[in-house]
Motif scaffolding. Structure first.
Motif, PDB file in Angstrom:
ATOM      1  N   ARG A  32      13.344 -16.671  72.071  1.00 12.16           N
ATOM      2  CA  ARG A  32      12.808 -16.073  73.292  1.00 12.16           C
ATOM      3  C   ARG A  32      12.069 -14.793  72.933  1.00 12.16           C
ATOM      4  NH1 ARG A  32      17.013 -14.226  77.610  1.00 12.16           N
ATOM      5  NH2 ARG A  32      17.094 -12.489  76.173  1.00 12.16           N
ATOM      6  N   VAL A  33      10.848 -14.641  73.449  1.00 17.58           N
ATOM      7  CA  VAL A  33      10.057 -13.445  73.173  1.00 17.58           C
ATOM      8  C   VAL A  33       9.863 -12.571  74.405  1.00 17.58           C
ATOM      9  CG1 VAL A  33       8.859 -14.403  71.170  1.00 17.58           C
ATOM     10  CG2 VAL A  33       7.859 -14.682  73.450  1.00 17.58           C
ATOM     11  N   ALA A  34      10.081 -13.130  75.603  1.00 18.47           N
ATOM     12  CA  ALA A  34       9.889 -12.333  76.814  1.00 18.47           C
ATOM     13  C   ALA A  34      10.554 -13.001  78.005  1.00 18.47           C
ATOM     14  CB  ALA A  34       8.407 -12.150  77.107  1.00 18.47           C
ATOM     15  N   VAL A  35      10.909 -12.182  78.971  1.00 19.47           N
ATOM     16  CA  VAL A  35      11.373 -12.671  80.264  1.00 19.47           C
ATOM     17  C   VAL A  35      10.417 -12.095  81.298  1.00 19.47           C
ATOM     18  CG1 VAL A  35      13.252 -12.719  81.941  1.00 19.47           C
ATOM     19  CG2 VAL A  35      13.769 -12.751  79.499  1.00 19.47           C
ATOM     20  N   LEU A  36       9.767 -12.977  82.044  1.00 17.67           N
ATOM     21  CA  LEU A  36       8.812 -12.570  83.072  1.00 17.67           C
ATOM     22  C   LEU A  36       9.316 -13.073  84.413  1.00 17.67           C
ATOM     23  CD1 LEU A  36       5.545 -13.552  81.162  1.00 17.67           C
ATOM     24  CD2 LEU A  36       6.639 -11.310  81.246  1.00 17.67           C
TER      25      LEU A  36
END
Length: 78
Positions: free
Chosen positions: A46-50
């Protein structure tokens, strides 16, 4: 997605652009490409939570040493 850069990104050898290929299921695509001989620099992570969506990525190299990446969106964990 396409990331263009003139700086030396940590995953980029030689430094430069990265082409991101969207896939529905990054884990399945990762296993499929590995079974065909692809060597991943980084497995799915996982690289980001948007908001309600998590962005996942896995990086590998083509036969010329260019960095490519798989990317996938998943519902955010609660």
């Amino acid at each position: 997605r396409l990331a263009l850069s003139t700086s030396s990104a940590p995953m980029s050898k030689p430094p430069g652009s990265i082409v991101y290929y969207p896939v529905d299921d990054i884990a399945v695509a990762n296993v499929e490409l590995e079974s065909r001989g692809a060597e991943f620099l980084q497995g799915p992570h996982r690289v980001a939570v948007l908001g309600e969506v998590e962005i996942w990525m896995a990086c590998f190299e083509d036969t010329e040493g260019n960095t490519l990446a798989l990317t996938s969106e998943k519902p955010a964990s609660k």
